[in-house]
Enzyme design. Sequence first.
Site, PDB file in Angstrom:
ATOM      1  N   LYS A 181      36.841  38.037  53.759  1.00 33.42           N
ATOM      2  CA  LYS A 181      37.155  36.668  54.400  1.00 33.42           C
ATOM      3  C   LYS A 181      38.421  36.045  53.968  1.00 33.42           C
ATOM      4  CE  LYS A 181      33.353  34.354  52.947  1.00 33.42           C
ATOM      5  NZ  LYS A 181      32.625  35.205  52.193  1.00 33.42           N
TER       6      LYS A 181
ATOM      7  N   ARG B 277      27.943  27.419  55.587  1.00 31.91           N
ATOM      8  CA  ARG B 277      27.246  28.396  54.911  1.00 31.91           C
ATOM      9  C   ARG B 277      25.691  28.129  54.846  1.00 31.91           C
ATOM     10  NH1 ARG B 277      31.910  29.948  50.806  1.00 31.91           N
ATOM     11  NH2 ARG B 277      31.061  31.767  49.807  1.00 31.91           N
TER      12      ARG B 277
ATOM     13  N   ARG C 174      37.934  42.658  41.718  1.00 30.33           N
ATOM     14  CA  ARG C 174      38.554  41.812  41.540  1.00 30.33           C
ATOM     15  C   ARG C 174      38.443  40.866  40.274  1.00 30.33           C
ATOM     16  NH1 ARG C 174      36.823  37.440  46.065  1.00 30.33           N
ATOM     17  NH2 ARG C 174      35.490  36.431  44.462  1.00 30.33           N
TER      18      ARG C 174
ATOM     19  N   ARG D  22      25.230  35.707  43.986  1.00 31.14           N
ATOM     20  CA  ARG D  22      25.864  35.246  45.008  1.00 31.14           C
ATOM     21  C   ARG D  22      25.540  36.015  46.490  1.00 31.14           C
ATOM     22  NH1 ARG D  22      31.175  35.859  42.649  1.00 31.14           N
ATOM     23  NH2 ARG D  22      32.366  35.809  44.681  1.00 31.14           N
TER      24      ARG D  22
ATOM     25  N   ARG E  13      38.290  34.275  37.777  1.00 30.66           N
ATOM     26  CA  ARG E  13      37.276  33.543  38.491  1.00 30.66           C
ATOM     27  C   ARG E  13      35.960  33.544  37.689  1.00 30.66           C
ATOM     28  NH1 ARG E  13      36.892  33.664  44.884  1.00 30.66           N
ATOM     29  NH2 ARG E  13      34.498  33.121  44.309  1.00 30.66           N
TER      30      ARG E  13
HETATM   31  P1  AMP Z   1      34.309  31.194  47.942  1.00 28.99           P
HETATM   32  O1  AMP Z   1      35.599  31.341  47.472  1.00 28.99           O
HETATM   33  O2  AMP Z   1      34.241  31.426  49.284  1.00 28.99           O
HETATM   34  O3  AMP Z   1      33.589  32.513  47.439  1.00 28.99           O
HETATM   35  O4  AMP Z   1      33.376  30.398  47.254  1.00 28.99           O
HETATM   36  C1  AMP Z   1      33.365  30.257  45.965  1.00 28.99           C
HETATM   37  C2  AMP Z   1      32.244  29.280  45.526  1.00 28.99           C
HETATM   38  O5  AMP Z   1      32.468  27.832  46.052  1.00 28.99           O
HETATM   39  C3  AMP Z   1      30.879  29.409  46.196  1.00 28.99           C
HETATM   40  O6  AMP Z   1      30.112  30.490  45.490  1.00 28.99           O
HETATM   41  C4  AMP Z   1      30.442  28.140  46.112  1.00 28.99           C
HETATM   42  O7  AMP Z   1      29.805  27.718  45.025  1.00 28.99           O
HETATM   43  C5  AMP Z   1      31.413  27.120  46.610  1.00 28.99           C
HETATM   44  N1  AMP Z   1      31.611  27.122  47.927  1.00 28.99           N
HETATM   45  C6  AMP Z   1      32.580  27.702  48.889  1.00 28.99           C
HETATM   46  N2  AMP Z   1      32.248  27.227  50.093  1.00 28.99           N
HETATM   47  C7  AMP Z   1      30.974  26.620  50.147  1.00 28.99           C
HETATM   48  C8  AMP Z   1      30.322  26.099  51.007  1.00 28.99           C
HETATM   49  N3  AMP Z   1      30.610  26.055  52.440  1.00 28.99           N
HETATM   50  N4  AMP Z   1      29.161  25.457  50.731  1.00 28.99           N
HETATM   51  C9  AMP Z   1      28.738  25.572  49.564  1.00 28.99           C
HETATM   52  N5  AMP Z   1      29.441  25.826  48.450  1.00 28.99           N
HETATM   53  C10 AMP Z   1      30.451  26.550  48.853  1.00 28.99           C
END
Ligand code: AMP
Length: 182
Positions: free
Chosen positions: A8, A83, A122, A139, A128
Amino acid sequence: MGPPGAGKGTQAATLASLIGGAHISTGDIFRANVDQQTELGQAAQRYMDAGEYVPDEITNAMVKDRLTHDDAREAFILDGYPRTVDQVDTLDGILAELGSKLDGVISLVVDPEELIQRLLKRAETSGRADDTEEVIRHRQEVYTQETAPLLEAYGNRGVVIEVDGMGSADEVGQRIVDALPR
Ligand code: AMP
């Protein structure tokens, strides 16, 4: 949309520059706030580290604010939002208020084992906190339970554009461009 590791972030950044819109990644915004130790970052960090979703209240307020910035006036790509069902409802409300609408929901489809392999790779360089094998697997479960069902809801609205997310970033990017409504 797509599970963690679907690509994404990479694809959203490319697409945003292609269409000249804002790239709005909730994960990136949260990570920047964690790095800067802001109040928002402090509120989000423990959820992120555990691979849980940050509460809707916090996430929705952040996106609402971000969507009113100038760079999002013409076009934007949302990356990692919505989400949850509550986030879909909130986004509908925000867009109605702004007089804007979603043109499409791009769904990246990748084999589950490939997702884990990509994320483990990654993890070697990302730094991270949530890129450990246990959290990576968690996740995926959270995505399956909370987020995958949203695709059906958007599917019923006829806005989902399904794209094969296997292969190189360039190949997937080209498939996205080819699949976009003209
Ligand atoms: P990502 O970089 O999209 O993988 O997001 C990393 C982390 O940020 C996720 O595992 C959540 O803890 C938080 N996060 C990102 N987007 C959302 C969202 N729309 N709703 C809730 N938590 C989010």
